[in-house]
Design a protein around this motif. Structure first.
Motif, short mmCIF file in Angstrom:
data_model
loop_
_atom_site.label_atom_id
_atom_site.label_comp_id
_atom_site.label_asym_id
_atom_site.label_seq_id
_atom_site.Cartn_x
_atom_site.Cartn_y
_atom_site.Cartn_z
N PHE A 1 77.04 -68.07 -99.63
CA PHE A 1 76.40 -67.02 -99.15
C PHE A 1 74.81 -66.82 -99.79
CE2 PHE A 1 80.04 -64.81 -97.38
CZ PHE A 1 79.57 -64.55 -96.24
N TYR B 1 69.08 -63.46 -90.11
CA TYR B 1 69.66 -63.49 -88.95
C TYR B 1 70.73 -64.56 -88.64
CZ TYR B 1 65.47 -61.11 -87.54
OH TYR B 1 64.51 -60.02 -87.71
N PHE C 1 77.12 -57.64 -101.96
CA PHE C 1 77.18 -58.31 -100.64
C PHE C 1 76.45 -57.63 -99.47
CE2 PHE C 1 79.64 -58.98 -96.60
CZ PHE C 1 79.33 -60.28 -96.63
N MET C 2 76.71 -56.23 -99.62
CA MET C 2 75.93 -55.50 -98.33
C MET C 2 74.62 -55.48 -98.40
SD MET C 2 78.62 -54.41 -96.60
CE MET C 2 77.99 -52.85 -95.58
N VAL D 1 73.68 -58.43 -96.71
CA VAL D 1 73.82 -58.15 -95.16
C VAL D 1 72.56 -57.44 -94.88
CG1 VAL D 1 75.04 -56.78 -93.50
CG2 VAL D 1 76.23 -58.31 -95.31
N LEU D 2 71.78 -56.72 -95.56
CA LEU D 2 70.82 -55.93 -95.07
C LEU D 2 69.66 -56.67 -95.20
CD1 LEU D 2 69.37 -53.02 -94.52
CD2 LEU D 2 69.67 -52.47 -96.96
N ARG D 3 69.25 -57.18 -96.39
CA ARG D 3 68.14 -58.03 -96.77
C ARG D 3 67.91 -59.28 -95.78
NH1 ARG D 3 69.89 -57.88 -101.94
NH2 ARG D 3 70.13 -60.31 -101.98
N SER E 1 69.47 -59.54 -92.88
CA SER E 1 69.96 -58.99 -91.23
C SER E 1 71.00 -59.87 -90.88
CB SER E 1 68.83 -59.08 -90.13
OG SER E 1 67.76 -58.25 -90.62
N LEU E 2 72.11 -59.97 -91.70
CA LEU E 2 73.22 -60.84 -91.33
C LEU E 2 74.11 -60.00 -90.14
CD1 LEU E 2 74.85 -62.04 -94.73
CD2 LEU E 2 72.90 -62.91 -93.28
N THR E 3 74.98 -60.93 -89.44
CA THR E 3 75.71 -60.44 -88.33
C THR E 3 77.07 -61.07 -89.20
OG1 THR E 3 74.43 -60.46 -86.60
CG2 THR E 3 76.90 -60.75 -86.27
N VAL E 4 77.88 -60.13 -89.68
CA VAL E 4 79.32 -60.60 -90.13
C VAL E 4 80.48 -59.97 -89.15
CG1 VAL E 4 80.99 -60.32 -92.02
CG2 VAL E 4 78.34 -60.54 -92.37
N ARG E 5 81.32 -60.90 -88.72
CA ARG E 5 81.91 -60.43 -87.49
C ARG E 5 83.50 -61.01 -87.61
NH1 ARG E 5 84.82 -59.31 -83.04
NH2 ARG E 5 83.87 -58.63 -81.15
#
Lengths: 350, 350
Positions: free
Chosen positions: B238, B244, B271-272, B275-277, B279-283
Motif C-alpha cells: 500500500f 486511482y 489507511f482511510m 484511500v482518500l488521498r 482516490s483508491l477503489t477498495v472492493r
C-alpha cells in the motif's frame, strides 16, 4: 483636465507562517497588508466578498503527500472566493461584476481573468457558488450519484450532515428515492436536519445512546455510507453496512489534526475483513475527478432542485477576515453550523 | 437368475467436531465411516477423486457473520470435489462419468444430480475444474477484470502468487498488456513465479530486503493490487499505490486464524487517509457475484488461454483424505505450492 490616478489598492492577506502540528494555532498564520501594483492592460482588481473555508484546507497546510501540492510557507493561504470587480482593464469584465475565483485568504487580488467564473446574482445568491452550487454541492452530487449510487428504498447515511456536503447528500438521496439518515453533533443540529433539510431520521452522535439510536434508525441496514468524518462515528456506522454497500470517502475531518496513528488495537485487519465479508466498495475521491463528465449535469440538476426547494442549504457567515483562523479551527472541530463563509467585505448584490 | 445386490457403499467423512479458535487443530475434526443407503431411482453414487482445499473454508468453520452460513458442528465439512460416478440410477449419468460437485470432505456421496457439472476429460484434466478452470480461476478472472481493470502498461501486484488465484491474476494481467509483479514466500516459489508462470518481476516476502525490493520493482507505482493475503505484505504494498489504484479484495489469509484485533497502533485512520488521498477503489468480492454476467466468458477465455499456454497452473496434490487437516493448516500458513488438492481416490481419467 488631468485625472488623479487612483490610490494604490492594498490587500490584507493571511499567509502560512509555519506548518501546523495538530490543530492550527495563531502561530500558523501571519497577517500582512500589501500594496498591490497598478493594473496593467488585461488585468482587473478583485475585492473578495466571501472566502470559503473547507476542511480540505487543513491538508494544504501540511506537506504530507497528498492529491494537491501544499501551500508553501510564507504564501497566502489558498481558498475559493466570491469577488466583485473593483477596477478593470480587462475587456470582458466590468466594475461590479461578480466572479468565483481562487483568490485565497486576502481582501483584494489582481487577476488576468484566468480561472474566473462569472456569477449572475439574479439566478442565485453569489455565495452559493462556493456552497450548494459549488464545490461542496458537487462533492455531494458526484460522490453520491457516481460512487454511492443509491437506489429507491435504500438507506443512505451521512455524518456532518448539517454541513454543505452532508446536507446536500441527504437531500439528493431523497430525490433519488432513498431514505436519508443524517448524523450531526448536538441537539440543535439534529433538529435542523429534520426541520431545515427534511432528513428521514436525524441522530446526535453526542447522545450517550448514539449506538442504539443508530441501530434503530437503520432496521434494514445501510446501503450507502457517505464518509466525510471518520473516527468513532464511522466505527458505529460500519457495524450496519449491508452486502454490496458503497462507501464514497470524501473526507475524514475527525483525523485531519491527528499527528500520529492512534493507540491500538489495530482496527485495519477487522475493517478489511468487513470489506471482504460484505463485498463493500470503499472509494476515495476528490470532486474534480468528475467535473468533465458530470459538471454540466450538476449545474442543471442542482440549480433546479434548489429552485424547487428539494435541496436546501444553510450558511454560517463569519464577519471579517481577521476571524478566519478561529472559524477554521471551529470547522475542524464541528463548531460551524452550515456552509462556513468568511464575509470579507460587503456583498453588493444583496 | 437372481443378481446379488451390491454391498452397501461406505463413506469416510471428516466432520466439524468443534469450532476452531485460531489455527484449526486435530480437535477441530472428527473422522467417521458411514454406511450409505441403497440408491433410489434418480440417484447416483459419487466417488470423490479430488477434494479442493481453499482458504475460504476457514470462514465456514467459524460462526462469525459472513457471506455464507457456517458449517454446523457435527456436519461434514464443505468443499468442492471432482468425482466419478460409481453407480447410477439417474438417466443422465453413467458409471464412469466425471463431475464437479460439492460433496465436501468425504470419500463417497449420494446425489440426485442437482448442482453437478459434467466434466470432459478430453478437454482438460478433471482436476482443473476446481482450479484454473474453476472457482480459483474465476476469482482471478472476475476480480482482476471487473474490479482491477488493468490497462496496458499498468503495474499489477499480487501476493500468494504461486497459488491458484495469484498465479492466474499475474498471467491474466499480462494477457491484458499489464506488467505483473508476484510476491511469494521463499526462494523456490519466487523462482517458480519467473520460470513457471512468467511474471515480469518476482519477490520473496521473507527476504530481509523485501521493502526495498518491492520499491525497486514498482518504479511507476502500483495501479492494481489484488489483495488475497492482508497482513505485513499488504502493508508494504500500500505504500506504493498510485492515484486511482484499484484493490480487489478477495482474501486475507494472513488474518483468517486471528482471534482478536492485533495490537496497535490503529492503522485504520491512516489507511482511510490513503484511500482518500489516492482516490483508491477498495472492493471486496466473492466470485459468485459475477457468475451470471461473466461465467461463460470465463470458460471461453480461460480455456483458450490455458490451451495456448498463456495461463499455466500448478497443482499441489496431497494423497489421502486423512491428510486433509494437516494440508489445510499448511494452506493457511503458506506451505502449499500451487493449487492444493486432496487426492481422495484414483483418478481414472489419467
Amino acid at each position: 483636465m488631468s485625472t488623479t490616478p487612483p490610490a494604490p489598492a492594498r490587500s490584507t492577506q493571511v499567509r502560512l507562517a509555519q506548518r501546523p502540528v495538530g490543530e492550527p494555532d495563531d502561530a500558523t498564520y501571519r497577517f500582512e497588508t500589501t500594496e498591490l501594483p497598478a493594473l496593467a492592460d488585461g488585468q482587473l482588481l478583485l475585492r473578495v466578498v466571501y472566502l470559503s473555508l473547507d476542511p480540505y484546507m487543513r491538508g494544504r497546510m501540511s506537506d504530507a503527500p497528498s492529491y494537491a501540492a501544499p501551500v508553501a510557507v510564507g504564501d497566502v493561504l489558498e481558498g475559493a472566493t466570491v469577488c466583485v470587480v473593483e477596477e478593470s482593464r480587462h475587456p470582458d469584465w466590468a466594475v461590479g461584476d461578480a466572479a468565483l475565483s481562487y483568490s485565497g485568504w486576502q481582501s483584494h487580488a489582481i487577476s488576468d481573468g484566468t480561472g474566473l467564473r462569472r456569477l449572475d446574482p439574479a439566478k442565485a445568491p453569489i455565495s452559493t457558488a462556493v456552497g450548494v452550487l459549488g464545490m461542496p454541492g458537487f462533492t455531494a452530487y458526484a460522490g453520491l450519484l457516481q460512487i454511492g449510487r443509491p437506489q429507491p428504498g435504500e438507506t443512505v447515511v451521512v455524518a456532518a450532515a448539517t454541513g454543505p456536503v452532508g446536507s446536500a447528500v441527504g437531500q439528493i438521496a431523497q430525490v433519488q428515492g432513498a431514505r436519508s439518515v443524517g448524523i450531526a453533533g448536538g441537539e440543535a443540529k439534529r433538529q435542523a436536519l429534520l426541520d431545515e433539510f427534511g432528513f428521514d431520521v436525524a441522530l446526535d452522535h453526542r447522545s450517550p445512546d448514539f449506538a442504539d439510536e443508530l441501530a434503530a434508525a437503520v432496521p434494514d441496514g445501510i446501503d450507502v455510507y457517505f464518509e466525510n468524518v471518520g473516527g468513532p462515528v464511522a466505527r458505529e456506522v460500519f457495524k450496519h453496512v449491508n452486502l454490496y454497500a458503497r462507501v464514497p470517502v470524501c473526507g475524514l475531518v475527525a483525523d485531519y489534526n491527528r499527528t500520529s496513528a492512534p493507540e491500538g488495537p489495530d482496527r485495519l485487519p477487522g475493517f478489511m475483513g468487513l470489506v471482504l465479508r460484505k463485498s463493500l466498495t470503499v472509494r476515495g475521491f476528490i470532486q474534480n475527478e468528475f467535473t468533465a463528465a458530470h459538471g454540466r449535469d450538476f449545474v442543471r440538476d442542482m440549480s433546479q432542485w434548489v429552485a424547487e426547494g428539494k435541496v436546501r442549504y444553510r450558511e454560517d457567515v463569519v464577519e471579517g477576515l481577521e476571524n478566519a483562523p478561529e472559524a477554521f479551527r471551529g470547522l475542524l472541530s464541528g463548531r460551524n453550523f452550515g456552509k462556513l463563509l468568511i464575509k470579507v467585505s460587503e456583498d453588493p448584490t444583496l
